[in-house]
Design an enzyme around this catalytic site. Sequence first.
Site, PDB file in Angstrom:
ATOM      1  N   ASP A  16       0.833  -1.212   0.000  1.00  0.00           N
ATOM      2  CA  ASP A  16       0.000   0.000   0.000  1.00  0.00           C
ATOM      3  C   ASP A  16       0.866   1.260   0.000  1.00  0.00           C
ATOM      4  O   ASP A  16       1.958   1.265   0.563  1.00  0.00           O
ATOM      5  CB  ASP A  16      -0.919  -0.019   1.233  1.00  0.00           C
ATOM      6  CG  ASP A  16      -2.093   0.941   1.091  1.00  0.00           C
ATOM      7  OD1 ASP A  16      -2.329   1.454  -0.027  1.00  0.00           O
ATOM      8  OD2 ASP A  16      -2.770   1.176   2.105  1.00  0.00           O
ATOM      9  N   ASN A  18       1.272   3.376  -2.976  1.00  0.00           N
ATOM     10  CA  ASN A  18       1.758   3.788  -4.306  1.00  0.00           C
ATOM     11  C   ASN A  18       1.241   5.175  -4.683  1.00  0.00           C
ATOM     12  O   ASN A  18       1.982   6.007  -5.211  1.00  0.00           O
ATOM     13  CB  ASN A  18       1.290   2.808  -5.389  1.00  0.00           C
ATOM     14  CG  ASN A  18       1.910   1.440  -5.233  1.00  0.00           C
ATOM     15  OD1 ASN A  18       2.818   1.255  -4.436  1.00  0.00           O
ATOM     16  ND2 ASN A  18       1.417   0.471  -5.993  1.00  0.00           N
ATOM     17  N   TRP A  21       2.886   7.944  -2.677  1.00  0.00           N
ATOM     18  CA  TRP A  21       4.282   8.084  -3.129  1.00  0.00           C
ATOM     19  C   TRP A  21       4.315   8.990  -4.362  1.00  0.00           C
ATOM     20  O   TRP A  21       5.168   9.874  -4.465  1.00  0.00           O
ATOM     21  CB  TRP A  21       4.844   6.700  -3.451  1.00  0.00           C
ATOM     22  CG  TRP A  21       6.290   6.662  -3.842  1.00  0.00           C
ATOM     23  CD1 TRP A  21       7.356   6.441  -3.015  1.00  0.00           C
ATOM     24  CD2 TRP A  21       6.831   6.831  -5.171  1.00  0.00           C
ATOM     25  NE1 TRP A  21       8.524   6.466  -3.734  1.00  0.00           N
ATOM     26  CE2 TRP A  21       8.233   6.702  -5.063  1.00  0.00           C
ATOM     27  CE3 TRP A  21       6.277   7.060  -6.424  1.00  0.00           C
ATOM     28  CZ2 TRP A  21       9.088   6.801  -6.163  1.00  0.00           C
ATOM     29  CZ3 TRP A  21       7.123   7.170  -7.519  1.00  0.00           C
ATOM     30  CH2 TRP A  21       8.514   7.045  -7.389  1.00  0.00           C
ATOM     31  N   HIS A  33       2.354   3.298  -9.110  1.00  0.00           N
ATOM     32  CA  HIS A  33       2.189   1.853  -9.313  1.00  0.00           C
ATOM     33  C   HIS A  33       3.398   1.267 -10.043  1.00  0.00           C
ATOM     34  O   HIS A  33       3.828   0.151  -9.747  1.00  0.00           O
ATOM     35  CB  HIS A  33       0.901   1.570 -10.099  1.00  0.00           C
ATOM     36  CG  HIS A  33      -0.338   1.960  -9.339  1.00  0.00           C
ATOM     37  ND1 HIS A  33      -0.581   1.536  -8.052  1.00  0.00           N
ATOM     38  CD2 HIS A  33      -1.388   2.756  -9.662  1.00  0.00           C
ATOM     39  CE1 HIS A  33      -1.738   2.043  -7.626  1.00  0.00           C
ATOM     40  NE2 HIS A  33      -2.242   2.794  -8.589  1.00  0.00           N
ATOM     41  N   ARG A  67     -11.932   2.663  -8.300  1.00  0.00           N
ATOM     42  CA  ARG A  67     -11.000   3.718  -8.724  1.00  0.00           C
ATOM     43  C   ARG A  67     -11.285   4.143 -10.160  1.00  0.00           C
ATOM     44  O   ARG A  67     -12.021   3.481 -10.884  1.00  0.00           O
ATOM     45  CB  ARG A  67      -9.572   3.209  -8.584  1.00  0.00           C
ATOM     46  CG  ARG A  67      -9.281   2.886  -7.136  1.00  0.00           C
ATOM     47  CD  ARG A  67      -7.843   2.549  -6.931  1.00  0.00           C
ATOM     48  NE  ARG A  67      -7.602   2.246  -5.522  1.00  0.00           N
ATOM     49  CZ  ARG A  67      -6.418   2.268  -4.954  1.00  0.00           C
ATOM     50  NH1 ARG A  67      -5.359   2.579  -5.668  1.00  0.00           N
ATOM     51  NH2 ARG A  67      -6.287   1.976  -3.680  1.00  0.00           N
ATOM     52  N   LEU A 127      10.272 -20.827  -4.931  1.00  0.00           N
ATOM     53  CA  LEU A 127       9.277 -19.948  -4.310  1.00  0.00           C
ATOM     54  C   LEU A 127       7.935 -20.012  -5.043  1.00  0.00           C
ATOM     55  O   LEU A 127       7.903 -19.950  -6.276  1.00  0.00           O
ATOM     56  CB  LEU A 127       9.797 -18.500  -4.349  1.00  0.00           C
ATOM     57  CG  LEU A 127       8.804 -17.414  -3.923  1.00  0.00           C
ATOM     58  CD1 LEU A 127       8.597 -17.437  -2.411  1.00  0.00           C
ATOM     59  CD2 LEU A 127       9.277 -16.029  -4.367  1.00  0.00           C
ATOM     60  N   SER A 195      -8.245  -4.593   4.980  1.00  0.00           N
ATOM     61  CA  SER A 195      -8.876  -4.296   3.691  1.00  0.00           C
ATOM     62  C   SER A 195      -9.281  -5.569   2.927  1.00  0.00           C
ATOM     63  O   SER A 195      -8.975  -5.724   1.744  1.00  0.00           O
ATOM     64  CB  SER A 195      -7.945  -3.423   2.832  1.00  0.00           C
ATOM     65  OG  SER A 195      -7.586  -2.249   3.521  1.00  0.00           O
ATOM     66  N   GLU A 206       1.098 -13.176  12.441  1.00  0.00           N
ATOM     67  CA  GLU A 206       1.736 -12.003  13.070  1.00  0.00           C
ATOM     68  C   GLU A 206       1.648 -10.830  12.095  1.00  0.00           C
ATOM     69  O   GLU A 206       1.899 -10.995  10.895  1.00  0.00           O
ATOM     70  CB  GLU A 206       3.212 -12.301  13.370  1.00  0.00           C
ATOM     71  CG  GLU A 206       3.425 -13.407  14.377  1.00  0.00           C
ATOM     72  CD  GLU A 206       2.950 -13.044  15.781  1.00  0.00           C
ATOM     73  OE1 GLU A 206       3.046 -11.859  16.157  1.00  0.00           O
ATOM     74  OE2 GLU A 206       2.478 -13.962  16.491  1.00  0.00           O
TER      75      GLU A 206
HETATM   76  C1  IPE Z   1      -5.549  -2.650  -0.209  1.00  0.00           C
HETATM   77  O1  IPE Z   1      -5.186  -1.327  -0.339  1.00  0.00           O
HETATM   78  C2  IPE Z   1      -5.500  -3.344  -1.526  1.00  0.00           C
HETATM   79  C3  IPE Z   1      -4.183  -3.482  -2.139  1.00  0.00           C
HETATM   80  C4  IPE Z   1      -3.047  -3.163  -1.600  1.00  0.00           C
HETATM   81  C5  IPE Z   1      -4.191  -4.069  -3.460  1.00  0.00           C
HETATM   82  P1  IPE Z   1      -6.271  -0.167  -0.520  1.00  0.00           P
HETATM   83  O2  IPE Z   1      -5.494   1.098  -0.639  1.00  0.00           O
HETATM   84  O3  IPE Z   1      -7.206  -0.507  -1.600  1.00  0.00           O
HETATM   85  O4  IPE Z   1      -7.039  -0.240   0.882  1.00  0.00           O
HETATM   86  P2  IPE Z   1      -7.864   0.868   1.661  1.00  0.00           P
HETATM   87  O5  IPE Z   1      -8.858   1.440   0.700  1.00  0.00           O
HETATM   88  O6  IPE Z   1      -6.890   1.907   2.107  1.00  0.00           O
HETATM   89  O7  IPE Z   1      -8.454   0.134   2.813  1.00  0.00           O
HETATM   90  C1  IPE Z   2      -1.620   0.201  -3.329  1.00  0.00           C
HETATM   91  O1  IPE Z   2      -1.353   1.554  -3.386  1.00  0.00           O
HETATM   92  C2  IPE Z   2      -1.825  -0.402  -4.698  1.00  0.00           C
HETATM   93  C3  IPE Z   2      -3.212  -0.737  -5.028  1.00  0.00           C
HETATM   94  C4  IPE Z   2      -4.229  -0.666  -4.215  1.00  0.00           C
HETATM   95  C5  IPE Z   2      -3.464  -1.196  -6.387  1.00  0.00           C
HETATM   96  P1  IPE Z   2      -2.527   2.639  -3.397  1.00  0.00           P
HETATM   97  O2  IPE Z   2      -2.851   2.966  -4.802  1.00  0.00           O
HETATM   98  O3  IPE Z   2      -3.663   2.184  -2.550  1.00  0.00           O
HETATM   99  O4  IPE Z   2      -1.797   3.867  -2.709  1.00  0.00           O
HETATM  100  P2  IPE Z   2      -2.436   4.913  -1.720  1.00  0.00           P
HETATM  101  O5  IPE Z   2      -3.021   4.159  -0.580  1.00  0.00           O
HETATM  102  O6  IPE Z   2      -3.487   5.667  -2.492  1.00  0.00           O
HETATM  103  O7  IPE Z   2      -1.298   5.778  -1.320  1.00  0.00           O
HETATM  104 MG    MG Z   3      -4.069   2.424  -0.584  1.00  0.00          MG
END
Ligand code: IPE
Ligand code: IPE
Ligand code: MG
Length: 240
Positions: A16, A18, A21, A33, A67, A127, A195, A206
């Site tokens: 999470d 991206n 960032w 991403h 999204r 792996l 999530s 853990e």
């Molecule tokens: C969880 O992250 C899903 C992935 C990392 C693919 P999200 O960014 O979608 O989760 P929420 O919306 O913050 O809970």
């Molecule tokens: C996680 O990063 C990747 C996916 C959910 C695909 P996010 O896109 O959720 O990044 P933030 O949470 O908006 O920073």
């Molecule tokens: Mg996110």
Amino acid sequence: MINSNYVPSHVAIIMDGNGRWAEKRFLPRAAGHNAGMKAMKEIVKAASTLGVKHLTVYAFSTENWKRSQEEVGAIFKLLIKYVKSELMELNQNNVKVKVLGDYSAIPEAAKESLEQLLESTKNNTGLQFNIALNYGSRMEIVRAANAINEAISKGIICGPITEDMLSSYLYTGVENGSIPDPELIIRTSGEQRLSNFLLWQCAYTEFFFTDTLWPDFDKDEFERILESFRNRDRRFGGRK
Ligand code: IPE
Ligand code: IPE
Ligand code: MG
């Protein structure tokens, strides 16, 4: 007892951060991403070298369809790019790829790439890299319940339903080689929630939460978390 070399057999990661960032750099979310994909490549390599048996990453949730079309499109384009750039190396490193989730719903070109990836790595024995894609834990559990219901009504299996039976019908079950429950779940970017990820499987997992945004996550931090995992006292409800 603490074993200083112990490596968890299954590590799962909620990748999470991206978007944040990219926003910090005034870049489009797609750039985040893309940077996240680079971090993922590094962690796959590290997990493979360290002898982790299963690495599961949360790449796209059943809720991520909310999204923008632009962002969703960019994510699946990246998947195609990932397959093109990594297929050979994954095979060289003996990595077997599996998908957890309903990937029938993803765009056609991405699906074809993914199927190529699955087919070409299926006999590898190192792996196992599980990509949770269009994955949601509640959907997974409901799907398993329906499959069990159908199997019982057709006389393929007999009730009553047991924990092992339900486990075997999840995406982590028989269809993907009976993946053990994760010993460790890491979530980056400072959010402290699941999530809809591996709700059934993480009964005794853990958890590690780090503020690092996923594109900045690297092998060194991964190793530090594994080290700290070794110091966790896992009791599974028993007494010392
Ligand atoms: C969880 O992250 C899903 C992935 C990392 C693919 P999200 O960014 O979608 O989760 P929420 O919306 O913050 O809970
Ligand atoms: C996680 O990063 C990747 C996916 C959910 C695909 P996010 O896109 O959720 O990044 P933030 O949470 O908006 O920073
Ligand atoms: Mg996110």
